[in-house]
Design an enzyme around this catalytic site. Sequence first.
Site, mmCIF file in Angstrom:
data_model
loop_
_atom_site.group_PDB
_atom_site.id
_atom_site.type_symbol
_atom_site.label_atom_id
_atom_site.label_comp_id
_atom_site.label_asym_id
_atom_site.label_seq_id
_atom_site.Cartn_x
_atom_site.Cartn_y
_atom_site.Cartn_z
ATOM 1 N N HIS A 22 5.340 -11.996 8.873
ATOM 2 C CA HIS A 22 5.341 -10.587 8.467
ATOM 3 C C HIS A 22 4.212 -9.811 9.133
ATOM 4 C CE1 HIS A 22 7.753 -8.026 6.081
ATOM 5 N NE2 HIS A 22 7.151 -8.102 4.914
ATOM 6 N N TYR A 68 -1.096 -3.672 0.851
ATOM 7 C CA TYR A 68 0.011 -4.616 1.009
ATOM 8 C C TYR A 68 1.132 -3.913 1.756
ATOM 9 C CZ TYR A 68 -2.270 -8.302 -1.474
ATOM 10 O OH TYR A 68 -3.155 -9.295 -1.805
#
EC number: 3.1.1.29
Length: 195
Positions: A22, A68
Amino acid sequence: MSNIKLIVGLANPGAEYAQTRHNAGAWYVQELARICNVPLVAESKYFGVTARATLHGRDVRLLIPTTYMNLSGKSVAALANFFRILPEEILVAHDELDMDPGVAKFKLGGGHGGHNGLKDIIASLGNDKNFHRLRIGIGHPGDKNKVSGYVLGRAPAVEQERINAAIDEAVRSTEILFNQDMAKAMHRLHSFKAE
């Protein structure tokens, strides 16, 4: 000539995520910073690490959000608003499930394709999707129920080498983007596939 003024690499913060698929977008921005010989420095007002770099004589901001992934837009909007950077002057690098490791492609606009980082950036830019993307292939686990664990996992060594090769090629293509134009950069990058 490119009108890109901000290059963003999407990631999750912290050492436990640093080497996960990611974070491929962040790896690209880290490599750009290394090539430009500029340090990425924490800037709390932009909710990320950032640098000011020069690519072919032109100023560009580099940014890796330290929010995040699903809050990436907070960081991108903070920096873009401060420097009055328009969505079409932004390039966002992110991991792409629908492309194999070893492939990377530029794209202008489009949806979020289920990518939570892109989803939040689009929302934070007033639902303006008209920003550039660098899609870095990480492959797909084959089952949509395994996607979360897959993107938050590390790639096997062979796949990681291919991802790294695609990022290196993307950096070279970014230099073409700034020195020449997007069409030439796309032509070079889109014909590359790491074996």
